[in-house]
Each structure stands twice: as structure tokens, then as C-alpha cells.
Scaffold this motif. Structure first.
Motif, PDB file in Angstrom:
ATOM      1  N   CYS A 127       0.811  -1.225   0.000  1.00 42.80           N
ATOM      2  CA  CYS A 127       0.000   0.000   0.000  1.00 42.80           C
ATOM      3  C   CYS A 127       0.841   1.270   0.000  1.00 42.80           C
ATOM      4  O   CYS A 127       0.354   2.338  -0.312  1.00 42.80           O
ATOM      5  CB  CYS A 127      -0.928  -0.025   1.211  1.00 42.80           C
ATOM      6  SG  CYS A 127      -2.192   1.236   1.220  1.00 42.80           S
ATOM      7  N   PHE A 128       2.082   1.154   0.399  1.00 46.75           N
ATOM      8  CA  PHE A 128       2.953   2.328   0.531  1.00 46.75           C
ATOM      9  C   PHE A 128       4.280   2.086  -0.189  1.00 46.75           C
ATOM     10  O   PHE A 128       4.730   0.949  -0.326  1.00 46.75           O
ATOM     11  CB  PHE A 128       3.263   2.598   2.017  1.00 46.75           C
ATOM     12  CG  PHE A 128       2.102   3.126   2.800  1.00 46.75           C
ATOM     13  CD1 PHE A 128       1.906   4.489   2.970  1.00 46.75           C
ATOM     14  CD2 PHE A 128       1.182   2.245   3.378  1.00 46.75           C
ATOM     15  CE1 PHE A 128       0.827   4.975   3.700  1.00 46.75           C
ATOM     16  CE2 PHE A 128       0.102   2.721   4.108  1.00 46.75           C
ATOM     17  CZ  PHE A 128      -0.075   4.089   4.267  1.00 46.75           C
ATOM     18  N   GLY A 129       4.860   3.182  -0.627  1.00 42.18           N
ATOM     19  CA  GLY A 129       6.258   3.126  -1.035  1.00 42.18           C
ATOM     20  C   GLY A 129       6.526   2.742  -2.477  1.00 42.18           C
ATOM     21  O   GLY A 129       7.691   2.596  -2.858  1.00 42.18           O
ATOM     22  N   HIS A 130       5.472   2.570  -3.272  1.00 41.95           N
ATOM     23  CA  HIS A 130       5.694   2.218  -4.682  1.00 41.95           C
ATOM     24  C   HIS A 130       5.026   3.253  -5.575  1.00 41.95           C
ATOM     25  O   HIS A 130       4.392   4.188  -5.084  1.00 41.95           O
ATOM     26  CB  HIS A 130       5.163   0.807  -4.943  1.00 41.95           C
ATOM     27  CG  HIS A 130       5.707  -0.203  -3.983  1.00 41.95           C
ATOM     28  ND1 HIS A 130       4.988  -0.662  -2.891  1.00 41.95           N
ATOM     29  CD2 HIS A 130       6.928  -0.795  -3.917  1.00 41.95           C
ATOM     30  CE1 HIS A 130       5.732  -1.511  -2.194  1.00 41.95           C
ATOM     31  NE2 HIS A 130       6.918  -1.618  -2.792  1.00 41.95           N
ATOM     32  N   ALA A 131       5.180   3.045  -6.879  1.00 42.34           N
ATOM     33  CA  ALA A 131       4.677   4.035  -7.826  1.00 42.34           C
ATOM     34  C   ALA A 131       3.207   4.354  -7.551  1.00 42.34           C
ATOM     35  O   ALA A 131       2.388   3.450  -7.384  1.00 42.34           O
ATOM     36  CB  ALA A 131       4.839   3.511  -9.255  1.00 42.34           C
ATOM     37  N   GLY A 132       2.897   5.648  -7.467  1.00 42.66           N
ATOM     38  CA  GLY A 132       1.527   6.069  -7.267  1.00 42.66           C
ATOM     39  C   GLY A 132       1.072   6.011  -5.818  1.00 42.66           C
ATOM     40  O   GLY A 132      -0.046   6.411  -5.509  1.00 42.66           O
ATOM     41  N   GLN A 133       1.909   5.503  -4.936  1.00 40.61           N
ATOM     42  CA  GLN A 133       1.501   5.341  -3.532  1.00 40.61           C
ATOM     43  C   GLN A 133       2.156   6.392  -2.648  1.00 40.61           C
ATOM     44  O   GLN A 133       3.131   7.033  -3.042  1.00 40.61           O
ATOM     45  CB  GLN A 133       1.905   3.939  -3.049  1.00 40.61           C
ATOM     46  CG  GLN A 133       1.273   2.810  -3.852  1.00 40.61           C
ATOM     47  CD  GLN A 133       1.698   1.439  -3.363  1.00 40.61           C
ATOM     48  OE1 GLN A 133       2.773   1.267  -2.807  1.00 40.61           O
ATOM     49  NE2 GLN A 133       0.828   0.458  -3.598  1.00 40.61           N
ATOM     50  N   GLN A 134       1.606   6.543  -1.445  1.00 37.22           N
ATOM     51  CA  GLN A 134       2.254   7.413  -0.460  1.00 37.22           C
ATOM     52  C   GLN A 134       3.617   6.836  -0.087  1.00 37.22           C
ATOM     53  O   GLN A 134       3.821   5.623  -0.155  1.00 37.22           O
ATOM     54  CB  GLN A 134       1.398   7.487   0.806  1.00 37.22           C
ATOM     55  CG  GLN A 134       0.121   8.306   0.672  1.00 37.22           C
ATOM     56  CD  GLN A 134      -0.630   8.324   2.003  1.00 37.22           C
ATOM     57  OE1 GLN A 134      -1.585   7.598   2.181  1.00 37.22           O
ATOM     58  NE2 GLN A 134      -0.180   9.147   2.925  1.00 37.22           N
ATOM     59  N   PRO A 135       4.527   7.698   0.355  1.00 34.23           N
ATOM     60  CA  PRO A 135       5.844   7.179   0.757  1.00 34.23           C
ATOM     61  C   PRO A 135       5.740   6.235   1.964  1.00 34.23           C
ATOM     62  O   PRO A 135       4.800   6.317   2.747  1.00 34.23           O
ATOM     63  CB  PRO A 135       6.624   8.447   1.137  1.00 34.23           C
ATOM     64  CG  PRO A 135       5.861   9.584   0.568  1.00 34.23           C
ATOM     65  CD  PRO A 135       4.433   9.156   0.472  1.00 34.23           C
ATOM     66  N   ARG A 136       6.718   5.380   2.083  1.00 33.56           N
ATOM     67  CA  ARG A 136       6.827   4.507   3.251  1.00 33.56           C
ATOM     68  C   ARG A 136       6.709   5.285   4.561  1.00 33.56           C
ATOM     69  O   ARG A 136       7.300   6.349   4.705  1.00 33.56           O
ATOM     70  CB  ARG A 136       8.213   3.861   3.289  1.00 33.56           C
ATOM     71  CG  ARG A 136       8.486   2.849   2.225  1.00 33.56           C
ATOM     72  CD  ARG A 136       9.924   2.355   2.441  1.00 33.56           C
ATOM     73  NE  ARG A 136      10.326   1.418   1.400  1.00 33.56           N
ATOM     74  CZ  ARG A 136      11.521   0.830   1.370  1.00 33.56           C
ATOM     75  NH1 ARG A 136      12.405   1.109   2.329  1.00 33.56           N
ATOM     76  NH2 ARG A 136      11.816  -0.011   0.409  1.00 33.56           N
ATOM     77  N   TYR A 137       6.019   4.710   5.493  1.00 39.12           N
ATOM     78  CA  TYR A 137       5.952   5.249   6.853  1.00 39.12           C
ATOM     79  C   TYR A 137       5.571   6.727   6.888  1.00 39.12           C
ATOM     80  O   TYR A 137       6.027   7.481   7.736  1.00 39.12           O
ATOM     81  CB  TYR A 137       7.287   5.029   7.582  1.00 39.12           C
ATOM     82  CG  TYR A 137       7.728   3.577   7.592  1.00 39.12           C
ATOM     83  CD1 TYR A 137       6.893   2.588   8.110  1.00 39.12           C
ATOM     84  CD2 TYR A 137       8.957   3.183   7.077  1.00 39.12           C
ATOM     85  CE1 TYR A 137       7.286   1.249   8.116  1.00 39.12           C
ATOM     86  CE2 TYR A 137       9.361   1.847   7.073  1.00 39.12           C
ATOM     87  CZ  TYR A 137       8.516   0.883   7.593  1.00 39.12           C
ATOM     88  OH  TYR A 137       8.902  -0.427   7.595  1.00 39.12           O
ATOM     89  N   SER A 138       4.766   7.138   5.923  1.00 43.54           N
ATOM     90  CA  SER A 138       4.350   8.541   5.903  1.00 43.54           C
ATOM     91  C   SER A 138       3.063   8.752   6.703  1.00 43.54           C
ATOM     92  O   SER A 138       2.635   9.874   6.900  1.00 43.54           O
ATOM     93  CB  SER A 138       4.140   9.007   4.456  1.00 43.54           C
ATOM     94  OG  SER A 138       3.227   8.142   3.794  1.00 43.54           O
ATOM     95  N   ASP A 139       2.450   7.674   7.162  1.00 42.18           N
ATOM     96  CA  ASP A 139       1.216   7.808   7.951  1.00 42.18           C
ATOM     97  C   ASP A 139       1.210   6.738   9.035  1.00 42.18           C
ATOM     98  O   ASP A 139       0.426   5.794   9.003  1.00 42.18           O
ATOM     99  CB  ASP A 139      -0.001   7.658   7.024  1.00 42.18           C
ATOM    100  CG  ASP A 139      -1.328   7.851   7.767  1.00 42.18           C
ATOM    101  OD1 ASP A 139      -1.301   8.293   8.941  1.00 42.18           O
ATOM    102  OD2 ASP A 139      -2.379   7.536   7.188  1.00 42.18           O
ATOM    103  N   LEU A 140       2.103   6.913   9.986  1.00 40.54           N
ATOM    104  CA  LEU A 140       2.248   5.884  11.019  1.00 40.54           C
ATOM    105  C   LEU A 140       0.964   5.700  11.829  1.00 40.54           C
ATOM    106  O   LEU A 140       0.636   4.598  12.263  1.00 40.54           O
ATOM    107  CB  LEU A 140       3.409   6.223  11.960  1.00 40.54           C
ATOM    108  CG  LEU A 140       4.814   6.043  11.369  1.00 40.54           C
ATOM    109  CD1 LEU A 140       5.870   6.454  12.386  1.00 40.54           C
ATOM    110  CD2 LEU A 140       5.046   4.596  10.927  1.00 40.54           C
TER     111      LEU A 140
END
Lengths: 654, 654
Positions: A127-140
Motif C-alpha cells: 500500500c505504501f512506497g511504490h509508484a503512485g503510492q504514499q511514501p513509506r511510513y508517511s502515515d504511522l
């Protein structure tokens, strides 16, 4: 599988302490209550969960990551990966217990897809960290990334304990290493909005003898409680237990599953680090919560709003949330506290919760489930569309799948490993904690073969026979849990029959081949009264029988009666019938409500309450085990029954 | 202002029907309960609301649109425009009632900013349709665009009725025209997730004599109930009443404010189109809801989860949501039903709700508010930060502002126009509906001057004197509402004193200058018992006095007592004291809960419930009007008091 691996196939394995739960292969269940649930889980639920997750695209999320085909929208909630991991854990236990090839094949094919989605540095989330997604750990606070990883780690621990290190374990190790780099002592002092990573790290750390993971779990536990998580609109920090540090809290509060997973993780950390202060904090919270915030069924969570605990004494039966997952999580916490302390009360609550929350959720075919487990359903549900995703199955009908579908896979992993909770070993003492028919072969610390054949129809009958099939040539002790409700239990062994009080019954000097121990637990229906401070069930009584809470279903009432107005004669003791009971009940008349009459409905001002007129309509009404409610079709239901203030004419003169 | 304009300054004005509410300027309040609330509203609340909306950037959202400076993020929820419009409505009534220049200046300056944000085609919303924002009407289920417009139209109707057409009315007309083009018979068959546009269109249609608006309101009412709104996660279509068409529904359900605004709009449409079937549907829903889903306070909404109605008989006092806005909306519905039917029961419920929900919300200084109005608070709140936005003020402390802050402006507009609900005129009959001191100059249909001077300390005293100051030279009738609770009321007029029953008391042939009518309403405290089907307050009784529901606050208990364990002796009648009462109460002992004891806390299995031991601790405990609770500081509170089953020693022998 070799014996060494099997010997560690336990559900939870504290790094220290004299007590261990039995491994799954140490207790082969015979036909009976839990064996039937386990069979249904095996035959239907595992595949059912996978089918739904395939259908909804939750499994394919992993393929989209490995294929570089992610987009800004994605099927499923941000925590859907965790459902695949809980299913993996279920499959791991299932294969460990049964050795069935199809289970292993299913697990391995899923692991291949999961592994392919892992990033080069070990990060794994669709869900996070790939193309088109929010960055990793951006919504802890809401992103659930660490929560998902925690479930991956738990699955890997189950796999490692049942077959040893494999691809799943390696995937989990790399994910855990990534978490430790990111959030370790020198990393970002973050924490996840939904506890679970603590549990996963602690368990994987045990299996892999990796103290960094235990330390990381400890850091996550200690970081919580300082209000650092970003607020979620309309909820406060107690929702994710970020209001008070774990070791300072007096009671569980906020979202129940979050609170309980955190407590389980804290108990793991406390056990492995010898932190008695932390252990005592969790015990204190358990005690206060069980005393003031727990339903008769063992269910936890009084509020739908935040799926959370209410205040002390806030235990409405109708709006009980009592989420299936919270019941499972409560069992997880109690199990850890039992392992750490050896206190019987934890096993007592586990029994109550297993029979009256966990067992209530799945239908007999294992293909539909309760999410919430209320103790009162006023209106028989209109019915749930059988092939649809449902919100939360609040209406008294089990549903095949949910929008947030945490319960089915949680049940799957719990049922697959049930016998792991049934007994424990401490030196040469074997303790029977939960009663089920089967063959128990506990691995004794001192070695040697002990084989016990257990025969019982429990919980539908109170007789439990333990027959010694094989025993080592030295003194071995058998310890039996006498449940908290079992006043009047008796035990017969070589020394004759004797009464045994709730707590532990010890059998010593008898465990030679051919010896028989007969336990009799009283199974007469009993009336159970709530504390005077539980406002929501004032004037009501429940009926229990053995470990089972009973309930009245509208299906069993005369057609002219309504569960809204029934009264039970508490002076007329319910008697056993089938695996339930019958109680002496009547409907009461409700005051007429003539349109336009003076007086504000539904409230009447007068010097005394309306007399409750019951005419001569008293009759026997069946009560059935709560876990079975709504199985015969949609029904209104009550656990707590209003007691007639003056009893029936037949008992008034007493 | 000329007389023609003032004569139409009524809150709601059905296009047809024999009955009308009085205009605001027809009743000048003297010092008293509502006059004080109105004064506080005028002096503090209006400005308070504007200050918070300035501070949070909600007013500046209009400037950003007019300056072309919108971005993809924006302060406030998507419905924040509606708060400005409700404040405009409050200011319109306030100026209409008082003529104070600063009020008009404030209104005009706000209208200028609002008007500047209106698009060329009349569309007006600061959250959709501009640079960086989602397109217009792209999220009808949750976007609240039509909801906001509805409040704009209500504000304009208030302005038109108090000063006549002006800039605000013109802005509203253009906005309404845009809605009619977009959603009219030939337009998109859409509807808004939050009803309100129906009300606004109906009211503006009346003021501007514009049948297109009435027709558009009718279309919106009729379109609802077919499940066309996009589902909101974890909620079903009943949340926004899109589950069953209005004329088919049996009861209100889902989000309470939505359900009630819709009912009010439907009642308006029914009145203006002569649709008796639609009117009867709303009446039927009112009746069933009041009979089974309404709190003793008149509050509506039993669930926090969806701010909604529960099922029949689901009326928990502790988790009562009873939103202030739902109380206001219930008053709005009842007022419309009274105007359409003339039935006294609607005015009875209005009184109950006005005193026990609406009046409970604001602090005396009009600068903090309750959002939820529970009937039981177990734990005295920890305190709310005085200068902060708070979630929903559930903890027993009024808060200055909320994240979703619908209640303060809703109170402001309601209090500013309170006297509009106090009396009605039908031909030459004047009906007093709500009692307050002041000078009533109702415009009679037959012309001529009638001036009535009303003297009373109501609700703190039951004496109401009506003195005729001036009267036309013909037979005029006075009709007095005898509240549903007022058994034993008496009326003294020229014909002597007589008993009057709840309902209407008629005074005829007496309205000549100097005549005096004395009404005496009984103000002794009375015990009020709930219907046997309301499980949550079984075994409990409330105490009421006149129109006021009373409550016990922990502040008034002996320090060693807890509201969790108090019992009232219902055989020992509470007696009046101050404007409340004193009741004979005791604490009961709770069973000891020794750690490790057998028996599962907090439930005990035994043949009979624990005896409730009260020793000799009976004593008088003050009860205070519910609307005043938590004014003296944070406090636990109970409206429903558990009745001691056997009374106190002093009354046991009766």
C-alpha cells in the motif's frame, strides 16, 4: 519433520520461565467440540478466506507490486496485507499439526507471491512506497505498515516452529531487519497506530534467537503513551493507547484489539527481558479490565464508535461490540500471563472467552462469521446477502466476509492451533487447562514418554476421564484446572473420590500405565447475577451451564411473546435440558399507549412503577448455548433476562 | 422596518393552513428563563461563533474563492460554509427582533464576503468547483454542497421575513436557481447526503412566492429512499435515510439530524402542496419515534457510532448521544407538525426538548456548549482545554468549539428566534404554547389591537398570570396549553377557578382590558418511570418538576458516596427545594472482590442476587435541573436513579 522441530511447535515461547505450553503435536484431538471447529476450519475456512481475498484483489496486490504495476488506487484497506499474513499463520499451524500436503502447497504458493513483492532492502507492503503510492511510513498513525509486518513476523514464527526456517521465515527476517534499521535505537523514534509489530518482533526474536528484535519490540512498547501519534479526527490518543505509557496505565481503554495486542506484546517483552514492573503493569490492567470492563461471555469492547472499551461498568448487552478479534486477543494476553505467572485465573478467562466469544463467531460450516458478539439482539436481522461483503454483521446474522475483515483469518489461525492452549508443562508436572477428548503426549522436561488418553463430552457433559497409557518410571504430577464456576466438583483417583475446589487439583503418585483419573464438573444450570454497578443489566440474571453462557432466542418463544417483555422467575431454578436449559418465564403486559392520552410516552409519572402483570402465562422456555445463537435462522436474543420482581405464583409463597 | 414586514417575521410560514406562529416582534420577553438565554446569545454567542470561525479560517474560505486563491487543501470540514450561514440566520433573527445596528452591520459585512464568493451562475461553495478543488457535485453523498446551500436559503428566508429582500436574499435566490437548473425535473436526479436543502428551498419559496423552489424541495424529498447515494464505509443507506422513501418509512432511523431535517423539509412540502399522505407519514414517524426512541429529556439519538437513532427501546442513558442539533431539529419538526395539525402533543414535546436539551447545551455565558447530552455521566470529566477545539464534549464539560461545530451556530439561530415558538394565532384565537414573561401583541387575523401582559417565573414556578392590557371590541379567544405532565392544574378567570386537564384550556368572553387569567401549574417533584421495555434504565426512576427533568450530581453527594451505587427510596416522595428537589437516598455496598477468589468478577453465580445492604446511611440528596448540570464544575451525573427494591427502613413498613 523431526522431533526437535516438533517439540517447539508451541503458540508462544517465552525466552525464560519454568512453564511452557504444549506443542500442537503433543495433543491429538479426538471428536469433540474443538476438534469439530478445527475440522471445519481446516476443510472450509482456510480456503474460504483465500477465495474472498482473491476475489477482492487483496492477494493480487502483492503481484501488482512485484510487477511494478501499482497505481494510486488499490483494492482493500491499507491493512489488507495483514489478512494474507494471518492466513499464512493459520496455514503454518495447520500444516504443522496435520502435515497435509495441500496446506503446505497453498502456503508456499502464497509465500512466493508475498516474497516477490518484497523490496530490495526488506521493506514489504503493498500500500505504501511504490509508484503512485504514499511514501513509506508517511502515515504511522493510520497506515498500518508496521501492523502488517507484525502479522508477517507472527506467521513466520509459526512456520519456524512447525517446519523450521524456510522462505517465509527469510522474508520475515529481512522485513524485521528493515524495521530495526528504520526504527531502531539510532533510527526514527516512531510507532504504529495499531500495535502488533511488538508481538511479531518478540516471537520472531525468540525463534531466531535474535535479541535485536526483542529490543526493537521493547522500544515500540516504551515509545507508546506520549501522544506522539497524529490524531485521527473525532478520536483521541487513547484510541491507540498513546495517551498513557504502558507501564503507567491502570486499565485497558480505547480500541480493544489495539489495547490487547499491545498488552500481549508488552507481556512478551516483559517475559524475555525479566521486566517484572512491565509484567505487573499488564497484570494490573488485566485485573481491572476483567473486573469492570468485561462481559459475562469474556467479550471485551463496549462501544461501536471506536470498537473500544467503555468506562468502568459500561457494559451494555445490546450494543456490546465484543469483537471476535478482541476475544482472540484477550486469549492471547491471558495465555502469556498464564505462562509468566502460572495463575489459574488466566486460564479461567481463556475458557470463558473461547467458548462464548471465539466459538460463537463461525457458523458450523466455517464459511460465515460474527464480527461483533452482542449479548442482546432486539430485532431479528433482515438477513445478510450471502455472497456480499457486509459491514460488520451486527444484525444477528453471520456474514461470509466484511469490509474490514479481520475476524475470519484471526479465527483461522486461532482454531488451527487450539490445542496449544490446552495444557502446559513445568518440569515433570503436566497441567490440563482446557478439557477436550484426545491423546496427550506431553514432552516432559525430564524426558520419558507420558501418554494420557482423555475421554469427555465436555462442555456438554462434566465428566472428564484421564487414562494413563504410558508413563516414565518416575514420579510425574498431573494438575487439573477446576474452573472458577465449578463449585462441587469431584475427583476420583487411586486415593478415592474427593471434592475439589476451583483452582488446581493435584494428582500425584498415580501416573502409572492403566491408572484412571475421573473428574466430575457440575453441569447443572446456574443463575448468574451482575455486579450492582453494571447499570445496563440491572434487575437481570443470566443462566450458565458449565463453561457455557446460555441465552434465550425468540425462535423458542411462544409466537405471541416478545423478548422485549419476558421475565424469568429466578426463584424457580432452570433445569438442564439437552445441552442447554429450560427456564420458567412469562411475558409481562406493557402499559397501553393510547394516542393522544396525557402522559409522555414511554415515561409515566406516578408514585410507583407500573405493576408488572403476567396473568397465568408462565411456562418453560428453552435456553440454548450462546455460541450457537442465530444458527437456526435470524432471531432476537437475550443473555441477561429480566427477573420477575415477585416470581411466579407457584414460587411467591416461598 | 414597516409593519407589513414585521408581521411576517415568523419562524416558519406554511403557504396554506389556518394557523400561524407569532412573529418575533409580537412577543417582547421580560426577564426570565428564555430572555436570559436570549440575552447571553446576543451578547456573547454570536460574536463567539464568528471569532472561532475567523480563527479557524472558515470565514476566510469565502475570501479565498473570491480572490481566486483556492488550493487543494482548505481549512475546515466540507460543510463549514453552513456554519457561516447558520450564523447569518441567527444575525437575521437577532436584528429582526432587536433592530440593533451592530448586528445588522455584522450581518452585512459577512454577506459581502459570501456574495463575493458566488460564481457567475449562482453556484456558491468554498470547498468544491474552484482551482485545486474537486468538481461541483462530484460527491453528493459526503460533499454537503446542497446541505450548505439549504442553510444559506434558510438564512435568506429569515432575512426576508425580518427586513425584506436584500443582498443576502438575492445571493440565495441565485444559488437556489442554480440548484433548480442542476437538479430540477430536467436536470440530474441527484440528492444530498445530508438533508437540509429541502427546508431551505421550501422556506425561500414561501418568502419569494416561487413555486419552482417548492417543487424542487418536493423532488429532493421524493428522490430519497432508493439507495442511490454512494455508500459511506461502515455505514449503510439508513445513515442518510436513503433506505426507505419518506412516505413509506415507519420510524426515524440513521443519523438523527439528517432524519429530522428531512422530516421537517417533508412537512414543509406536505403543507405547501396539500399532500396529506406525506404529512401523515411524518406524523406516523414522529409518533413511533417519540414512543420508542426518545429520551425523557426529549433528546433523540441513542448511538455515538453514527450519531443516530438506535432500535426501538434502545435508550442507554450513559451513551445517549442526544445531540444538541438533533434536539433543535426535533423542535423544528414538531413546530411544523403543530402548525399543520394543531395538535397539542407537538407543543408538549417542544417544551420538553427546549428545556432539557436545547437549554442544557450552552453555559450561562453562552461561550461553551454541550454537543452530546447524555443522561448519565459515570466519571467526572478531566476537563477540557478552554481555548481549544474539542472533539464533541462528551465528558461532561461544555467546550467552546468543536471539530465538527454544528451546535453553537444552531443554538444561536434557535435562541435568537425563540418567541416565534411561544404562541400561535388562528382567526381570533390566540394560543399560548410556551410560558414566559413578557408582552404579547399578537396580530389577529381580524385586525385590532390585543395586548397581553404575561407574568411568571416559569419554569421555576407554576403560576402564570395573563393580564389583558388592550383588546379589540369583539370576542377574542385565549387558549392555554396545559402541559402533558400538569395533572392538577387550575385556571382562574372571570368565571372563577376550575381544574384544567392536560391539553387545551379555553378562556372565552373575558378578554377585555384589565381582565386577569391566572394559570397554576403543579410544580411538586414527581417520580417518572420508564416503559418496561427500556432495558437500559430498568429498575430506575427519574424525578421531574414541571417541565424540568432533574438529575443527581456527584458534587452534591457525601464525599464517601459514589453515583455508581446510590439508590433512591421511591416510596419516600422527593420534595421541592430551590428550583430542584431533594430525594431520600443511600449508597449500597458492593460485594467484596478478593483477588484470587473463586467466582468470575463482576458476575456471581448464586440462587439469588446479592442483598443490597444499605445500613443506616439514608439521607436527603439534592437534585438539580438537568439543564444546569456540570455548571458548577466537572461532575458525575444521573437522571435515572436506581430505586431501592425495598425502600428505606422508614418506609418499609408502609
Amino acid at each position: 519433520m523431526d522431533n526437535d522441530t516438533r517439540a517447539s511447535a508451541v503458540i508462544v515461547e517465552p525466552a525464560a520461565g519454568p512453564r511452557r505450553g504444549i506443542g500442537l503435536d503433543e495433543f491429538r484431538l479426538a471428536d469433540g467440540f474443538w476438534e469439530r471447529m478445527q475440522r471445519s476450519n481446516s476443510r472450509n475456512t482456510l480456503r474460504h478466506c483465500l477465495d474472498w481475498m482473491d476475489r477482492l484483489g487483496w492477494t493480487a496486490n502483492f503481484d501488482r507490486v512485484s510487477e511494478g504495476a501499482t497505481e494510486d488506487s488499490r483494492p482493500g484497506w491499507q491493512f489488507s496485507d495483514s489478512e494474507i499474513y494471518k492466513l499464512l499463520e493459520a496455514l503454518a499451524w495447520e500444516y504443522g499439526r496435520t502435515g497435509e500436503a495441500w496446506v503446505n502447497a497453498l502456503l508456499e504458493s502464497l509465500v512466493d507471491r508475498v516474497a516477490a513483492a518484497q523490496d530490495g532492502d526488506g521493506y514489504l507492503n503493498t500500500c505504501f512506497g511504490h509508484a503512485g503510492q504514499q511514501p513509506r511510513y508517511s502515515d504511522l498513525a493510520s497506515g498500518h505498515e508496521l501492523y502488517c509486518t507484525g502479522h508477517l513476523l507472527q506467521a513466520a514464527a509459526a512456520r519456524a516452529r512447525t517446519v523450521g526456517p524456510d522462505k517465509l521465515v527469510e522474508v520475515a527476517r529481512r522485513a524485521a531487519d528493515q524495521v530495526c534499521r528504520q526504527f531502531g535505537p539510532d533510527g526514527r523514534a516512531g510507532l504504529c497506530g495499531h500495535p502488533e509489530i511488538e508481538l511479531g518482533l518478540a516471537e520472531l526474536g525468540r525463534v531466531l534467537h535474535e535479541p535485536r528484535y526483542t529490543e526493537q519490540a521493547r522500544l515500540f512498547v516504551e515509545r507508546r503513551g506520549y501522544g506522539t501519534l497524529k490524531a485521527i479526527p473525532l478520536l483521541d490518543a487513547s484510541y491507540f493507547q498513546d495517551d498513557v505509557p504502558v507501564r503507567a496505565a491502570a486499565v485497558w481503554r480505547g480500541h480493544a484489539v489495539r489495547a490487547l495486542y499491545l498488552a500481549a506484546g508488552a507481556a512478551d517483552v516483559a517475559a524475555d527481558t525479566g521486566d517484572t514492573g512491565l509484567l505487573e503493569a499488564v497484570e494490573r490492567q488485566w485485573e481491572r479490565t476483567v473486573e469492570r470492563r468485561t462481559y459475562l461471555t469474556g467479550g471485551m469492547g463496549s462501544r461501536h464508535q471506536d470498537e473500544g472499551f467503555g468506562e468502568d461498568w459500561e457494559l451494555p448487552p445490546d450494543r456490546a461490540y465484543s469483537e471476535t478479534c478482541a476475544g482472540i486477543a484477550s486469549v492471547m494476553v491471558a495465555w502469556r500471563l498464564y505462562l509468566s505467572t502460572g495463575e489459574v485465573r488466566y486460564a479461567d478467562l481463556m475458557e470463558r472467552t473461547l467458548y462464548n466469544v471465539v466459538a460463537a463467531s463461525p457458523s458450523p460450516d466455517g464459511r460465515s462469521f460474527f464480527y461483533a458478539n452482542p449479548l442482546h439482539q432486539r430485532t431479528a436481522a433482515a438477513g445478510i446477502r450471502p455472497d456480499q461483503v457486509n459491514p460488520r454483521a451486527e444484525g444477528g446474522v453471520r456474514a461470509p466476509w466484511f469490509d474490514v475483515s479481520c475476524c475470519p483469518t484471526n479465527l483461522a489461525r486461532t482454531l488451527a492451533a487450539w490445542q496449544g492452549y490446552a495444557a502446559s508443562v513445568e518440569g515433570d508436572t503436566v497441567t490440563l487447562l482446557q478439557y477436550a477428548a484426545g491423546e496427550l503426549r506431553p514432552a516432559l522436561d525430564g524426558g520419558g514418554e507420558l501418554v494420557l488418553r482423555i475421554t469427555t463430552e465436555y462442555p456438554h457433559d462434566g465428566a472428564v476421564r484421564v487414562e494413563v497409557v504410558a508413563a516414565p518410571d518416575r514420579e510425574v504430577e498431573l494438575r487439573l484446572r477446576i474452573p472458577d464456576w465449578a463449585h462441587g466438583a469431584t475427583l476420583a483417583d487411586h486415593a478415592g473420590e474427593r471434592g475439589v475446589a476451583p483452582g488446581w487439583a493435584h494428582v500425584r503418585g498415580v501416573l502409572v500405565p492403566g491408572a484412571i483419573v475421573d473428574l466430575h464438573l457440575p453441569m447443572e444450570p446456574r443463575l448468574t447475577w451482575p455486579d450492582v454497578r453494571i447499570d445496563a443489566v440491572r434487575g437481570c440474571v443470566a443462566v450458565e451451564r458449565g463453561p457455557l453462557v446460555l441465552c434465550a432466542e425468540s425462535l423458542d418463544l411462544p409466537v405471541s411473546w416478545s423478548l422485549d417483555t419476558v421475565r424469568i422467575d429466578a426463584a424457580h431454578p432452570p433445569r438442564a435440558e439437552g445441552d442447554g436449559a429450560v427456564a420458567w418465564m412469562t411475558p409481562v403486559e406493557t402499559p397501553p399507549n393510547p394516542a393522544g392520552a396525557a402522559g409522555y410516552p414511554p415515561y409515566r409519572s406516578s408514585a410507583a412503577p407500573s405493576r408488572e402483570d403476567s396473568a397465568s402465562a408462565w411456562r418453560d422456555v428453552p435456553l440454548v448455548p450462546y455460541y450457537r445463537w442465530a444458527r437456526r435462522g435470524s432471531s432476537a436474543m437475550r443473555v441477561f433476562l429480566p427477573a420477575a420482581p415477585n416470581g411466579s405464583p407457584a414460587t411467591t409463597g416461598r
